[in-house]
Design an enzyme around this catalytic site. Structure first.
Site, PDB file in Angstrom:
ATOM      1  N   ASN A 288       0.606  -0.886   0.729  1.00 51.74           N
ATOM      2  CA  ASN A 288      -0.079  -0.218   0.077  1.00 51.74           C
ATOM      3  C   ASN A 288       1.045   1.706  -0.077  1.00 51.74           C
ATOM      4  O   ASN A 288       0.413   2.581  -0.300  1.00 51.74           O
ATOM      5  CB  ASN A 288      -0.493   0.147   1.367  1.00 51.74           C
TER       6      ASN A 288
ATOM      7  N   MET B 140       0.695  -2.005  12.452  1.00 48.95           N
ATOM      8  CA  MET B 140       0.146  -2.832  13.319  1.00 48.95           C
ATOM      9  C   MET B 140       0.712  -2.703  14.429  1.00 48.95           C
ATOM     10  O   MET B 140       0.747  -3.495  15.382  1.00 48.95           O
ATOM     11  CB  MET B 140       0.484  -4.078  12.449  1.00 48.95           C
ATOM     12  N   HIS B 141       0.744  -1.835  15.176  1.00 45.68           N
ATOM     13  CA  HIS B 141       0.695  -1.364  16.501  1.00 45.68           C
ATOM     14  C   HIS B 141      -0.398  -0.704  16.404  1.00 45.68           C
ATOM     15  O   HIS B 141      -0.095   1.150  16.204  1.00 45.68           O
ATOM     16  CB  HIS B 141       2.211  -0.365  16.505  1.00 45.68           C
TER      17      HIS B 141
ATOM     18  N   ASN C 142      -5.966   5.771   8.620  1.00 45.98           N
ATOM     19  CA  ASN C 142      -5.865   4.717   9.036  1.00 45.98           C
ATOM     20  C   ASN C 142      -6.518   3.327   7.572  1.00 45.98           C
ATOM     21  O   ASN C 142      -7.609   3.146   7.740  1.00 45.98           O
ATOM     22  CB  ASN C 142      -5.927   3.355  10.236  1.00 45.98           C
TER      23      ASN C 142
ATOM     24  N   HIS D 217      -8.110  -0.421   6.334  1.00 40.00           N
ATOM     25  CA  HIS D 217      -8.066  -1.264   6.876  1.00 40.00           C
ATOM     26  C   HIS D 217      -9.214  -2.751   6.248  1.00 40.00           C
ATOM     27  O   HIS D 217     -10.466  -2.422   5.811  1.00 40.00           O
ATOM     28  CB  HIS D 217      -8.779  -0.930   8.886  1.00 40.00           C
TER      29      HIS D 217
ATOM     30  N   GLU E 113      -7.502  -2.040  -2.101  1.00 41.04           N
ATOM     31  CA  GLU E 113      -6.380  -1.632  -0.884  1.00 41.04           C
ATOM     32  C   GLU E 113      -6.221  -0.484  -1.734  1.00 41.04           C
ATOM     33  O   GLU E 113      -5.986   0.674  -1.490  1.00 41.04           O
ATOM     34  CB  GLU E 113      -6.419  -2.218  -0.087  1.00 41.04           C
TER      35      GLU E 113
HETATM   36  C1  GAR Z   1      -3.567  -4.550   4.693  1.00 46.58           C
HETATM   37  O1  GAR Z   1      -3.731  -5.485   4.021  1.00 46.58           O
HETATM   38  C2  GAR Z   1      -3.720  -3.233   5.307  1.00 46.58           C
HETATM   39  O2  GAR Z   1      -5.491  -3.156   5.260  1.00 46.58           O
HETATM   40  C3  GAR Z   1      -4.112  -4.390   6.844  1.00 46.58           C
HETATM   41  O3  GAR Z   1      -2.702  -4.695   6.610  1.00 46.58           O
HETATM   42  C4  GAR Z   1      -1.731  -4.490   5.590  1.00 46.58           C
HETATM   43  C5  GAR Z   1      -0.927  -4.216   4.882  1.00 46.58           C
HETATM   44  O4  GAR Z   1      -0.444  -4.656   3.174  1.00 46.58           O
HETATM   45  N1  GAR Z   1      -3.958  -3.845   8.113  1.00 46.58           N
HETATM   46  C6  GAR Z   1      -4.587  -4.236   9.187  1.00 46.58           C
HETATM   47  O5  GAR Z   1      -4.955  -4.883   9.219  1.00 46.58           O
HETATM   48  C7  GAR Z   1      -4.580  -2.486   9.881  1.00 46.58           C
HETATM   49  N2  GAR Z   1      -5.401  -3.070  10.677  1.00 46.58           N
HETATM   50  P1  GAR Z   1       0.875  -4.123   3.038  1.00 46.58           P
HETATM   51  O6  GAR Z   1       2.072  -3.479   3.853  1.00 46.58           O
HETATM   52  O7  GAR Z   1       1.155  -4.854   1.610  1.00 46.58           O
HETATM   53  O8  GAR Z   1       0.900  -2.082   2.401  1.00 46.58           O
END
Ligand code: GAR
Length: 208
Positions: A20, A101-102, A118, A120, A189
């Protein structure tokens, strides 16, 4: 068009692959998609591949470690305070949590009450926290849901809650595996995070 120095400044927080983050980097290189520049990337995991993505794009990176703080007898609040201090040095208009993830404490949010976004991988109110896609897939298999979704929202102290900026349902298909569902979610996303950042920046600009 605004010169590079006049563009709104984004700091991106990551913990992992950073796909992302990559979508945001790519979008800033196409000004009609995202009129902003990414001025810093912070990871709470040293091995996060997203750090390499940032470095390849010439974006300054920093790594922070809660474990180091705890090893020194400091608290989670001390850690969040130091992350906030670091972010202040980057003078962001917007902070984007892209797979960070914190859970940020009120200590952190007191510094940035109004400009943290954020991403999600679930619809509002569903599957808060980690492993949201796995939990949605499990719920589908148990017949409890027929679709899942993604959202970008403003960050408040409650995990994965806060005012929704954009949301999008994602169907779960009968022949989906967890992997095909994850792939479809990640592709969407990569669009919603860019659109959401632009919407949030436009909103912040109106408040000036
Ligand atoms: C993504 O799917 C994002 O939505 C999720 O972590 C992934 C990161 O992917 N976030 C959460 O779950 C937040 N609670 P990436 O490192 O390839 O961008």
């Amino acid at each position: 068009m605004a010169s590079n120095d006049e563009l709104p400044r984004i700091v991106v927080l990551i913990s992992g692959s950073g796909s992302n983050l990559q979508a945001l980097i790519d979008a800033t290189q196409t000004p009609r998609k995202l009129q902003a520049k990414i001025v810093g990337v912070i990871s709470n995991r040293q091995k996060a591949y997203g750090l390499q993505r940032a470095q390849q794009a010439g974006i300054p990176t920093e790594t922070v470690s809660l474990k180091k703080f705890k090893d020194q007898g400091k608290t989670r609040e001390d850690f969040d305070e130091s992350v906030a201090t670091l972010i202040h040095t980057m003078q962001p208009d917007l902070i984007v949590l892209a797979g960070w993830m914190h859970i940020l404490s009120p200590t952190f949010l007191a510094h940035f009450p109004n400009n943290v976004m954020n991403l999600h991988p679930a619809l509002p109110g569903q599957f808060d926290g980690a492993h949201a896609i796995e939990r949605a897939f499990e719920a589908y298999q148990q017949g409890r849901i027929s679709e899942t979704g993604i959202m970008v929202h403003k960050v408040i102290a409650d995990v994965d809650r806060g005012q929704v900026i954009l949301q999008q349902p994602i169907p779960i298909l009968p022949d989906d595996t967890l992997e095909t569902l994850e792939d479809r979610i990640h592709k969407e996303e990569h669009k919603i995070i860019v659109q959401g950042a632009q919407v949030f920046l436009d909103e912040l600009a109106c408040q000036l």
